[in-house]
Write a protein that holds these residues in place. Structure first.
Motif, short mmCIF file in Angstrom:
data_model
loop_
_atom_site.label_atom_id
_atom_site.label_comp_id
_atom_site.label_asym_id
_atom_site.label_seq_id
_atom_site.Cartn_x
_atom_site.Cartn_y
_atom_site.Cartn_z
N ASP A 98 36.13 20.23 32.82
CA ASP A 98 35.51 19.19 33.64
C ASP A 98 34.93 18.14 32.71
OD1 ASP A 98 34.17 17.62 35.45
OD2 ASP A 98 32.98 19.25 36.34
N LEU A 145 31.74 22.75 38.82
CA LEU A 145 32.24 23.94 38.15
C LEU A 145 31.61 25.21 38.73
CD1 LEU A 145 32.60 23.20 34.32
CD2 LEU A 145 34.38 23.52 36.04
N SER A 183 33.80 28.29 40.09
CA SER A 183 33.71 29.61 39.48
C SER A 183 33.75 30.71 40.53
CB SER A 183 32.42 29.72 38.66
OG SER A 183 31.27 29.77 39.50
N TRP A 236 40.73 31.49 36.30
CA TRP A 236 40.59 30.27 35.51
C TRP A 236 39.48 30.42 34.48
CZ3 TRP A 236 43.40 25.69 35.65
CH2 TRP A 236 44.33 25.57 36.69
N LEU A 242 36.75 28.30 32.60
CA LEU A 242 36.10 27.03 32.89
C LEU A 242 35.26 26.54 31.72
CD1 LEU A 242 34.79 27.87 36.49
CD2 LEU A 242 37.04 27.01 35.82
N ALA A 255 30.93 29.68 32.27
CA ALA A 255 31.69 28.54 31.74
C ALA A 255 31.16 28.23 30.35
CB ALA A 255 31.55 27.31 32.64
#
Length: 273
Positions: free
Chosen positions: A93, A102, A106, A112, A114, A134
């Motif tokens: 991001d 984000l 999540s 994914w 992040l 993240a």
């Protein structure tokens, strides 16, 4: 959060950074310590136009309160839907601010990995306090501190981008998920400020990219309490155009409806870029 960790790169020499207990270090021994909140500062002094760039604490706190109240939830749902169609990978991001988007991703995008960057140290500190699901770094979008072709999806929500950097960091088959204001975004607020409010222009094309999909996300926001409307005003540049008397008059209304209008564009890197 699955997959390998994001490969940060040294903002001085561009070599890959290796993680240790205190932070990161490159082969040339350029070191970047991890703050106690869990983020890393990868923004060099010569990349700053002022000592503390980016959004200030008041704007970030207003944005966090407004977004956490769910006013932009339809936009979140569209972003998640777009990413859910793709194979999980590395998602970055750009201009993540205090980390709201984000945080939503999540919970809804398993698999994914992040990461978020922002030029505002205050914003990244707030984001990192949300949790270490993240990776967070203070950094410039004009020199993204990640390795070449290491990102599967870039998210840019009202954030400035450098096209050459997008091309550099995206893997083949990767995409940019860009959010830009639609024609009537916050039009009612603009009508309170300007005698002749203008519609937002169509987003410009990005060199080297093809728009594979463009979705209009539009919904009215009906404000019945001054706190939420004040939060919206405080997190946008429009706030600086309102004098104190006009702001007080606006917040005194029993109801005020404002149109939210976004373009969500999926940009695919051209093969010859």
């Amino acid at each position: 959060m699955a997959g390998t960790r994001l490969m940060w790169s040294c903002p001085v020499c561009s070599q890959s950074l290796s993680a240790d207990i205190a932070g990161y270090c490159c082969p040339d021994n350029h070191r970047y310590d991890r703050a106690r909140e869990g983020y890393t500062n990868l923004l060099l002094a010569n990349q700053k136009r002022r000592p503390d760039p980016g959004d200030n604490a008041d704007m970030l706190l207003a944005r966090r309160a407004f977004l956490e109240a769910g006013w932009y939830l339809p936009l979140v749902e569209e972003l998640v839907a777009q990413l859910a169609r793709r194979a999980p990978g590395q998602l970055l991001d750009l201009g993540c601010g205090e980390g709201y988007y984000l945080a939503q991703m999540s919970d809804q995008l398993p698999g994914w990995h992040l990461a978020g960057v922002d030029i505002s140290r205050i914003g990244i500190r707030m984001a990192a306090k949300r949790g270490q699901w993240a990776e967070w770094a203070v950094a410039s979008s004009k020199r993204i501190p990640v390795s070449d072709r290491s990102i599967d999806a870039l998210v840019s929500i009202f954030a400035p981008v450098d096209v050459s950097e997008l091309q550099r960091v995206l893997r083949p088959g990767g995409c940019v998920l860009q959010v830009a204001p639609g024609p009537e975004h916050l039009y009612e607020l603009k009508a309170e400020i300007y005698s002749e409010p203008r519609l937002h222009p169509v987003p410009e094309a990005l060199s080297g990219f093809t728009v594979s999909e463009q979705v209009a996300v539009q919904f009215p926001m009906v404000f019945k309490d001054p706190a939420s409307l004040s939060g919206l005003l405080s997190m946008t540049p429009l706030a600086y155009r309102l004098d104190a008397a006009k702001r007080a008059q606006l917040l005194a209304r029993r109801t005020f409806t404002v149109q939210a209008d976004f373009w969500v564009r999926v940009l695919e890197l051209n093969h010859d870029a």
